[in-house]
Design a protein around this motif. Structure first.
Motif, PDB file in Angstrom:
ATOM      1  N   PHE A 333      -7.210   3.398  -2.529  1.00  0.00           N
ATOM      2  CA  PHE A 333      -7.960   3.150  -3.760  1.00  0.00           C
ATOM      3  C   PHE A 333      -7.097   2.603  -4.899  1.00  0.00           C
ATOM      4  O   PHE A 333      -7.606   1.876  -5.767  1.00  0.00           O
ATOM      5  CB  PHE A 333      -8.648   4.445  -4.233  1.00  0.00           C
ATOM      6  CG  PHE A 333      -9.777   4.879  -3.338  1.00  0.00           C
ATOM      7  CD1 PHE A 333     -10.976   4.172  -3.329  1.00  0.00           C
ATOM      8  CD2 PHE A 333      -9.649   5.982  -2.504  1.00  0.00           C
ATOM      9  CE1 PHE A 333     -12.023   4.564  -2.506  1.00  0.00           C
ATOM     10  CE2 PHE A 333     -10.684   6.378  -1.680  1.00  0.00           C
ATOM     11  CZ  PHE A 333     -11.879   5.663  -1.672  1.00  0.00           C
ATOM     12  N   GLY A 334      -5.803   2.946  -4.911  1.00  0.00           N
ATOM     13  CA  GLY A 334      -4.982   2.546  -6.064  1.00  0.00           C
ATOM     14  C   GLY A 334      -3.728   1.766  -5.742  1.00  0.00           C
ATOM     15  O   GLY A 334      -2.992   1.391  -6.666  1.00  0.00           O
ATOM     16  N   GLY A 335      -3.481   1.499  -4.455  1.00  0.00           N
ATOM     17  CA  GLY A 335      -2.232   0.849  -4.075  1.00  0.00           C
ATOM     18  C   GLY A 335      -2.075  -0.542  -4.650  1.00  0.00           C
ATOM     19  O   GLY A 335      -1.007  -0.915  -5.152  1.00  0.00           O
ATOM     20  N   LYS A 336      -3.145  -1.344  -4.615  1.00  0.00           N
ATOM     21  CA  LYS A 336      -3.070  -2.718  -5.107  1.00  0.00           C
ATOM     22  C   LYS A 336      -2.905  -2.753  -6.626  1.00  0.00           C
ATOM     23  O   LYS A 336      -2.235  -3.644  -7.166  1.00  0.00           O
ATOM     24  CB  LYS A 336      -4.297  -3.504  -4.663  1.00  0.00           C
ATOM     25  CG  LYS A 336      -4.332  -3.716  -3.147  1.00  0.00           C
ATOM     26  CD  LYS A 336      -5.524  -4.529  -2.700  1.00  0.00           C
ATOM     27  CE  LYS A 336      -5.522  -4.694  -1.180  1.00  0.00           C
ATOM     28  NZ  LYS A 336      -6.679  -5.459  -0.677  1.00  0.00           N
ATOM     29  N   ALA A 337      -3.495  -1.784  -7.304  1.00  0.00           N
ATOM     30  CA  ALA A 337      -3.296  -1.698  -8.757  1.00  0.00           C
ATOM     31  C   ALA A 337      -1.841  -1.371  -9.066  1.00  0.00           C
ATOM     32  O   ALA A 337      -1.269  -1.881 -10.043  1.00  0.00           O
ATOM     33  CB  ALA A 337      -4.220  -0.629  -9.337  1.00  0.00           C
ATOM     34  N   PHE A 338      -1.226  -0.525  -8.234  1.00  0.00           N
ATOM     35  CA  PHE A 338       0.186  -0.180  -8.405  1.00  0.00           C
ATOM     36  C   PHE A 338       1.061  -1.421  -8.238  1.00  0.00           C
ATOM     37  O   PHE A 338       2.020  -1.633  -8.996  1.00  0.00           O
ATOM     38  CB  PHE A 338       0.583   0.903  -7.405  1.00  0.00           C
ATOM     39  CG  PHE A 338       2.037   1.288  -7.454  1.00  0.00           C
ATOM     40  CD1 PHE A 338       2.534   2.039  -8.504  1.00  0.00           C
ATOM     41  CD2 PHE A 338       2.909   0.883  -6.451  1.00  0.00           C
ATOM     42  CE1 PHE A 338       3.883   2.391  -8.550  1.00  0.00           C
ATOM     43  CE2 PHE A 338       4.248   1.233  -6.481  1.00  0.00           C
ATOM     44  CZ  PHE A 338       4.731   1.991  -7.543  1.00  0.00           C
ATOM     45  N   LEU A 339       0.736  -2.251  -7.248  1.00  0.00           N
ATOM     46  CA  LEU A 339       1.503  -3.489  -7.039  1.00  0.00           C
ATOM     47  C   LEU A 339       1.396  -4.398  -8.258  1.00  0.00           C
ATOM     48  O   LEU A 339       2.362  -5.088  -8.611  1.00  0.00           O
ATOM     49  CB  LEU A 339       0.999  -4.225  -5.798  1.00  0.00           C
ATOM     50  CG  LEU A 339       1.206  -3.537  -4.444  1.00  0.00           C
ATOM     51  CD1 LEU A 339       0.688  -4.423  -3.321  1.00  0.00           C
ATOM     52  CD2 LEU A 339       2.671  -3.203  -4.212  1.00  0.00           C
ATOM     53  N   SER A 340       0.245  -4.407  -8.899  1.00  0.00           N
ATOM     54  CA  SER A 340       0.053  -5.238 -10.090  1.00  0.00           C
ATOM     55  C   SER A 340       0.924  -4.779 -11.256  1.00  0.00           C
ATOM     56  O   SER A 340       1.267  -5.564 -12.142  1.00  0.00           O
ATOM     57  CB  SER A 340      -1.412  -5.224 -10.517  1.00  0.00           C
ATOM     58  OG  SER A 340      -2.240  -5.752  -9.489  1.00  0.00           O
TER      59      SER A 340
END
Length: 438
Positions: A333-340
């Protein structure tokens, strides 16, 4: 004997795991602080020099991490037996061997540096600055390797709070000293290196002070002629030799993963680097529970308390399954936001999406490897741990070279998942004999 209920065991697991996790999280802060300071000095060469020098020391100290792990397992067993004479001898052996290795590193610093820099291609300016950084920080080897002995010994004594206090102190001293040397004395890269050196010795002397304050009475048990006893030294080096070889395999796989990604271009290298940050975050948490395994398994083996041993192993895996579930959901749920947060490069974020499902496989593929490592270290079953790592490393290269021509970077990630899984599977197969022999 007090009944070892799940609640009691969980409390003991968390008493060791939580401070260890905090210590683990503070480790990368030392490097991050250095990069942040030089990042405001006006030249990319300063950042490159710190990155190259820091990477080199990370590899050197990583290889000698057996001083911490071997000491932890053997100390926890002696502590479980209430053999305080052996407990103090193990500390002196570990710190003594660490200081001896450090003296050799300092004496051979020129050939080590020349050899290392033949494999690292940099500009002339970065090379000169990284050389300066290396020439200063190499003198911190006695403090760092001595600290490994103390950290392993404290964990073996069921005390992970002291390594946490030391790690926090090192970060505070590093910030203050580096800022002072760089901005007050205008020493730039040399100032950052001196700040790091100061923090390393501050940590070592704090370990000495904590030991003297809380364990000083053990001085009365020192028998110098027993420290170098042939049988004890042979066991000490056998345990640490196996951990050294296991760590060497780990370093080879890790460096190859980075190198193979770099060979596929800058974007793939950036993607792999970012995605590996999610693995690193997971590893910091699981390592804390592995430290609990080292301390508690060794203690119960030393005390010949098999019921508590088996319940501890069971509870560790319950924690592992729960944490893996939590991290998988968190990354989903939040991994791609972390990459951003880590990068605003649209091409890198877009390309990372093609490989993100491999990251979702990491928690369940890898948690058992971390826990079994801690359990095997506590049981001083280091030969079996090395065999498992050897099999996993062979599996990694077999998968990669079989599939990379038509799967590309996906083959690298598949090989990494297989490598993590094999470590846990092979150790699980070997564990039954070890735990029931204990």
């Amino acid at each position: 004997m007090i009944a070892q209920t799940p609640n009691i065991i969980n409390k003991r697991i968390l008493q060791i795991a939580v401070p260890s996790i905090i210590s683990n999280i503070t480790v990368p802060l030392l490097g991050l602080i250095d990069v942040t300071i030089v990042g405001h000095l006006g030249s990319a060469a300063y950042i490159g020099a710190i990155a190259v020098g820091g990477m080199l020391f990370n590899i050197i100290y990583w290889i000698f991490g057996f001083l911490r792990m071997g000491t932890s397992g053997m100390t926890s067993q002696a502590y479980g037996k209430h053999d305080m004479d052996e407990v103090i001898r193990l500390l002196l052996r570990s710190v003594g061997v660490g200081l001896l290795i450090a003296i050799i590193l300092v004496a051979l610093q020129y050939p080590i540096r020349k050899l290392a820099f033949t494999f690292i291609q940099t500009t002339e300016e970065v090379d000169l600055l990284a050389t300066l950084y290396f020439q200063i920080c190499i003198w911190g080897a006695p403090a760092m390797l001595g600290l490994y002995g103390f950290a392993g010994w404290f964990i073996g004594m069921q005390n992970s709070r002291f390594p946490m206090y030391i790690a926090i102190t090192q970060n505070i001293v590093n910030i203050a000293a580096s800022l002072c040397f760089v901005y007050l004395f205008h020493m730039k890269v040399a100032g950052v290196a001196l700040g790091t050196l100061t923090a390393q010795y501050a940590g070592f002397f704090m370990a000495l002070l904590l030991w003297r304050r809380y364990y000083g009475k053990l001085k009365e048990r020192i028998a110098w002629q027993e420290i170098l006893k042939k049988e004890a030294m042979l066991r000490f080096f056998q345990v640490n030799r196996d951990i050294f070889l296991r760590t060497l395999c780990l370093v080879i796989v890790t460096l190859f993963f980075t190198s193979a990604g770099a060979a596929q271009g800058e974007v793939v290298l950036a993607v792999n680097t970012l995605l590996m940050q999610l693995f690193t975050l997971f590893s910091y948490i699981m390592d804390g529970f592995a430290y609990s395994g080292e301390a508690l398994v060794g203690k119960y083996i030393g005390a010949d308390n098999r019921p508590a041993l088996h319940r501890t192993v069971c509870q560790l895996f319950i924690w592992g399954i729960g944490l893996s579930t939590g991290f998988t959901l968190l990354y989903f749920f939040g991994g791609k936001a972390f990459l951003s947060l880590l990068t605003n490069e649209v091409s890198v974020i877009r390309e990372a999406g093609n490989y993100f499902y491999w990251v979702l496989a990491i928690p369940f593929a890898g948690f058992a490897a971390f826990l079994w490592d801690g359990i095997f270290i506590g049981a001083t079953a280091t030969r079996q741990m090395f065999y498992a790592m050897l099999a996993a490393s062979a599996g990694f290269f077999l998968v990669y070279y079989s599939l990379h021509e038509w799967m590309g970077n996906h083959a690298l990630w598949l090989a990494f998942i297989v490598y993590l899984s094999l470590r846990g599977i092979v150790q699980a197969v070997l564990s039954r004999k070890i735990l029931y022999q204990s």
